[in-house]
Write a protein that holds these residues in place. Structure first.
Motif, PDB file in Angstrom:
ATOM      1  N   TYR A   8      -2.278 -22.378  -2.876  1.00 34.28           N
ATOM      2  CA  TYR A   8      -1.991 -21.894  -4.218  1.00 34.28           C
ATOM      3  C   TYR A   8      -1.566 -23.087  -5.050  1.00 34.28           C
ATOM      4  O   TYR A   8      -0.686 -23.844  -4.647  1.00 34.28           O
ATOM      5  CB  TYR A   8      -0.847 -20.864  -4.175  1.00 34.28           C
ATOM      6  CG  TYR A   8      -0.154 -20.678  -5.499  1.00 34.28           C
ATOM      7  CD1 TYR A   8      -0.661 -19.791  -6.445  1.00 34.28           C
ATOM      8  CD2 TYR A   8       0.998 -21.402  -5.832  1.00 34.28           C
ATOM      9  CE1 TYR A   8      -0.041 -19.631  -7.679  1.00 34.28           C
ATOM     10  CE2 TYR A   8       1.624 -21.232  -7.058  1.00 34.28           C
ATOM     11  CZ  TYR A   8       1.103 -20.347  -7.972  1.00 34.28           C
ATOM     12  OH  TYR A   8       1.712 -20.192  -9.196  1.00 34.28           O
ATOM     13  N   PHE A  33       2.892 -25.508 -15.109  1.00 33.03           N
ATOM     14  CA  PHE A  33       4.145 -25.057 -14.521  1.00 33.03           C
ATOM     15  C   PHE A  33       4.127 -25.338 -13.025  1.00 33.03           C
ATOM     16  O   PHE A  33       3.076 -25.613 -12.457  1.00 33.03           O
ATOM     17  CB  PHE A  33       4.414 -23.570 -14.819  1.00 33.03           C
ATOM     18  CG  PHE A  33       3.321 -22.622 -14.397  1.00 33.03           C
ATOM     19  CD1 PHE A  33       2.218 -22.408 -15.208  1.00 33.03           C
ATOM     20  CD2 PHE A  33       3.393 -21.940 -13.189  1.00 33.03           C
ATOM     21  CE1 PHE A  33       1.210 -21.531 -14.818  1.00 33.03           C
ATOM     22  CE2 PHE A  33       2.410 -21.052 -12.799  1.00 33.03           C
ATOM     23  CZ  PHE A  33       1.301 -20.850 -13.625  1.00 33.03           C
ATOM     24  N   LEU A  34       5.314 -25.282 -12.432  1.00 33.52           N
ATOM     25  CA  LEU A  34       5.427 -25.654 -11.019  1.00 33.52           C
ATOM     26  C   LEU A  34       5.276 -24.427 -10.130  1.00 33.52           C
ATOM     27  O   LEU A  34       5.513 -23.310 -10.568  1.00 33.52           O
ATOM     28  CB  LEU A  34       6.789 -26.316 -10.766  1.00 33.52           C
ATOM     29  CG  LEU A  34       7.127 -27.531 -11.630  1.00 33.52           C
ATOM     30  CD1 LEU A  34       8.411 -28.194 -11.145  1.00 33.52           C
ATOM     31  CD2 LEU A  34       5.995 -28.552 -11.601  1.00 33.52           C
ATOM     32  N   PRO A  35       4.885 -24.639  -8.886  1.00 30.65           N
ATOM     33  CA  PRO A  35       4.804 -23.481  -7.989  1.00 30.65           C
ATOM     34  C   PRO A  35       6.203 -23.005  -7.616  1.00 30.65           C
ATOM     35  O   PRO A  35       7.110 -23.817  -7.470  1.00 30.65           O
ATOM     36  CB  PRO A  35       4.087 -24.028  -6.760  1.00 30.65           C
ATOM     37  CG  PRO A  35       4.291 -25.494  -6.785  1.00 30.65           C
ATOM     38  CD  PRO A  35       4.526 -25.898  -8.203  1.00 30.65           C
ATOM     39  N   GLY A  36       6.348 -21.701  -7.468  1.00 27.98           N
ATOM     40  CA  GLY A  36       7.635 -21.153  -7.040  1.00 27.98           C
ATOM     41  C   GLY A  36       7.769 -21.197  -5.530  1.00 27.98           C
ATOM     42  O   GLY A  36       7.010 -21.904  -4.845  1.00 27.98           O
TER      43      GLY A  36
END
Lengths: 352, 110
Positions: free
Chosen positions: A209, A215-218
Motif C-alpha cells: 500500500y 500524505f503518509l501511510p498510517g
C-alpha cells in the motif's frame, strides 16, 4: 496512457535537476544537509551496512503501466532492460555469497525476455533462498503469454509482492491508471486460485500500500486489517501481509508534488516525522541494489538518482564483499521518506 | 490579506503551553490517550473526529482530520459519509424541535 518523464523530455528526467531540487533550502527552512544532520544527532552518520543479506535486482524500466507516483519513471516507452550477460554476473555473485533474499523489481520484471530463465537459474543455485518478484498484477492479465505466471511463480516458490494502493477502483486508478483496479482484482484471483495468499499453502502473496497523494501511510497493521476485510467481502481475495510504503520525493512522485504545490508541505511532514528508530533499521543497511546495466547502489531510490555505491568497484562484475560492507551509504533529502513515522522499506514499516 | 485563521498556526498548536504549561501538558496527554487504539480503533476515532470537526466547524480540525483519516486509509466516500452523519445530527437536532413547535401550536390552537 501518460508518458514517462523521459519521453516527455521533462526537466525532472534529469537526475542532476532532481538532486538540485532536493538540495535546495525550502521556504519552510530545511537545510540542504538536513538528513545527514539528523543521522548525526542519532549517532548514525556516516550510515553503514549491518549485514548484506538481500540482493535487489532491477531487471529493467520497461512496464505495461505508467503509475503517477513511480520512482523509476517506468513505462512502455522505457527500453532499458537487463541483458542475460548481466543476469549471469548477478548469478555468479548469488552463487558466491549467502544472501537470504533475491528481490526482483522493475518496471515489470516479467517483461524482461530473460526473466523466467533468470528465476530458474536462481532457484537452481539454492532451494532455500527467498526469491521475491515485485509484480504489478496487471501484467498477469496483459496478454495470454503472461497468464501462466501464477503457475510459474508457484513452480519456483517465488514470493509475490504486489502493489495495490487501495481497495477501491477510484483511488487505485487515480494512481495507477484507468482500469488497473479491475485487472488487479482479476490477477489476484488467479494468484489465489493456484494457492497464493491462502493459508497452509506456503505460497506468499503480500500487498504493497502506498498513499495515492501527498500524505503518509498510517499504521500498517490497521491498514492490513482494513484491506483484508475489504478484499475478502466483495471479491473473495486473500493475501498474507500488507506493506505500507511511503512515497519518496523523486521522479514522477516528485513531479506530482511540485506540480500540485505539495512539495514543501510533504518534505516538511517527512522531516517532522523523522524517527531515529526507523533510521537505524533502514533497508539500505542490509541490501545492495543492482541496476539494469549492472551498476550497484545502496537502494532502488539511490539507483534512480544514479548515486552509485561509494566503493572502488561499482559494477556487479566488480563485486567486493569487504568494500561493500565497509562502505558509507549515500544519503540525501529523499531518505527522509524511509525514516518517517514507523519507517518505510520495500518490506513495509521498519519499526513495530 | 489578513485573516483570523492562518493554516500555519495549526503547526503551532503545541505552543499553547508557553502561556500555561501544566494545563497544556494535561490536555495533550489526554488528547494523545484519547486517540489511541482502544475499544474503538484509531481509524474509527479519526472518522468521529472528522465529523465533529465539521460540527464545530473548526478549520484547523477539518484540515488535521482530513489528513489523518486519509493516512488511516479512509476513502473519500467514507469521509463524506462521516460529514453527513454530522450534518444529519445537526439537522435532526433542529427538526426534532419541530415537535416542540407542534406541541405549542396545538396548545394554542382550537
Amino acid at each position: 496512457m501518460i508518458k514517462s518523464l523521459k519521453a516527455r523530455h521533462s526537466q525532472l528526467a534529469d537526475v542532476g535537476y532532481e538532486l538540485k531540487i532536493l538540495s535546495q533550502k525550502t521556504p519552510t527552512g530545511f537545510e540542504p544537509d538536513a538528513f545527514s544532520s539528523k543521522l548525526r544527532e542519532s549517532n548514525l552518520f556516516p550510515l553503514q551496512p549491518t549485514k548484506i543479506d538481500t540482493l535487489q535486482i532491477n531487471v529493467g524500466k520497461m512496464c505495461n503501466q505508467t503509475c503517477k507516483h513511480c520512482h523509476v519513471d517506468a513505462g512502455p516507452d522505457r527500453k532499458e532492460i537487463m541483458t542475460r550477460e548481466t543476469m549471469q554476473q548477478c548469478l555468479d555473485v548469488i552463487q558466491n555469497n549467502s544472501f537470504t533474499t533475491v528481490d526482483m523489481t522493475g518496471g515489470a520484471p516479467e517483461m524482461n525476455p530473460n526473466f523466467r530463465w533468470f528465476v530458474e537459474e536462481i532457484r537452481a543455485i539454492s532451494k532455500e533462498i527467498k526469491i521475491i518478484v515485485r509484480c504489478n498484477l496487471t501484467i498477469i492479465v496483459a496478454n495470454p503469454s503472461y497468464h501462466d505466471l501464477p503457475d510459474f511463480f508457484k513452480k519456483h516458490n517465488v514470493e509475490v509482492v504486489s502493489s495495490l494502493p487501495y481497495f477501491s477502483a477510484m483511488r487505485t486508478d487515480a494512481q495507477r491508471g484507468e482500469g488497473v483496479f479491475e485487472k488487479s482484482i482479476r490477477a489476484l484471483k488467479m494468484l489465489n486460485d493456484v494457492g497464493y495468499g491462502k493459508e497452509g499453502t506456503g505460497l506468499i502473496l503480500d500487498l504493497v500500500y502506498n498513499p495515492s497523494g501527498a500524505f503518509l501511510p498510517g499504521n500498517q497493521e490497521s491498514l492490513e486489517f482494513e484491506f483484508k476485510k475489504k478484499l475478502k467481502e466483495p471479491f473473495g481475495i486473500s493475501f498474507n501481509k500488507l506493506f505500507a510504503i511511503t512515497n519518496l520525493p523523486i521522479s514522477r512522485f516528485l513531479d506530482y508534488l511540485i506540480s500540485s504545490g505539495n512539495y514543501d508541505g510533504y518534505m516538511e511532514k517527512l522531516i517532522a516525522s523523522y524517527n531515529p528508530v526507523a533510521a537505524e533499521g533502514v533497508m539500505c543497511r542490509n541490501m545492495i541494489s543492482v541496476g539494469w546495466d549492472g551498476h550497484l547502489y545502496d537502494c532502488d531510490f539511490n539507483q534512480m538518482l544514479e548515486m552509485k555505491v561509494e566503493t572502488p568497484g561499482q559494477h556487479i562484475a566488480q563485486w567486493n564483499n569487504n568494500d561493500l560492507h565497509r562502505r558509507e551509504i549515500q544519503v540525501n533529502q529523499h531518505c527522509f521518506g524511509c525514516t518517517a513515522g514507523a519507517g518505510s522499506s520495500c518490506g513495509g514499516a521498519t519499526t513495530s | 490579506m489578513k485573516t483570523y485563521y492562518n493554516p500555519e498556526d495549526l503547526k503551532k498548536f503545541g505552543n499553547i503551553g508557553e502561556f500555561q504549561k501544566k494545563l497544556a501538558d494535561k490536555f495533550f496527554d489526554y488528547y494523545g490517550e484519547t486517540f489511541k487504539e482502544g475499544a474503538l480503533t484509531a481509524r474509527e476515532k479519526s472518522l468521529i473526529a472528522l465529523a465533529v470537526a465539521h460540527t464545530i466547524q473548526c478549520p484547523y480540525c477539518i484540515d488535521a482530520y482530513t489528513v489523518d483519516t486519509m493516512e488511516k486509509g479512509c476513502d473519500e466516500q467514507q469521509m463524506m459519509e462521516a460529514v453527513h452523519v454530522a450534518a444529519a445530527i445537526r439537522s435532526g437536532a433542529s427538526l426534532v424541535h419541530g415537535v416542540q413547535m407542534m406541541n405549542k401550536y396545538k396548545e394554542l390552537s382550537m
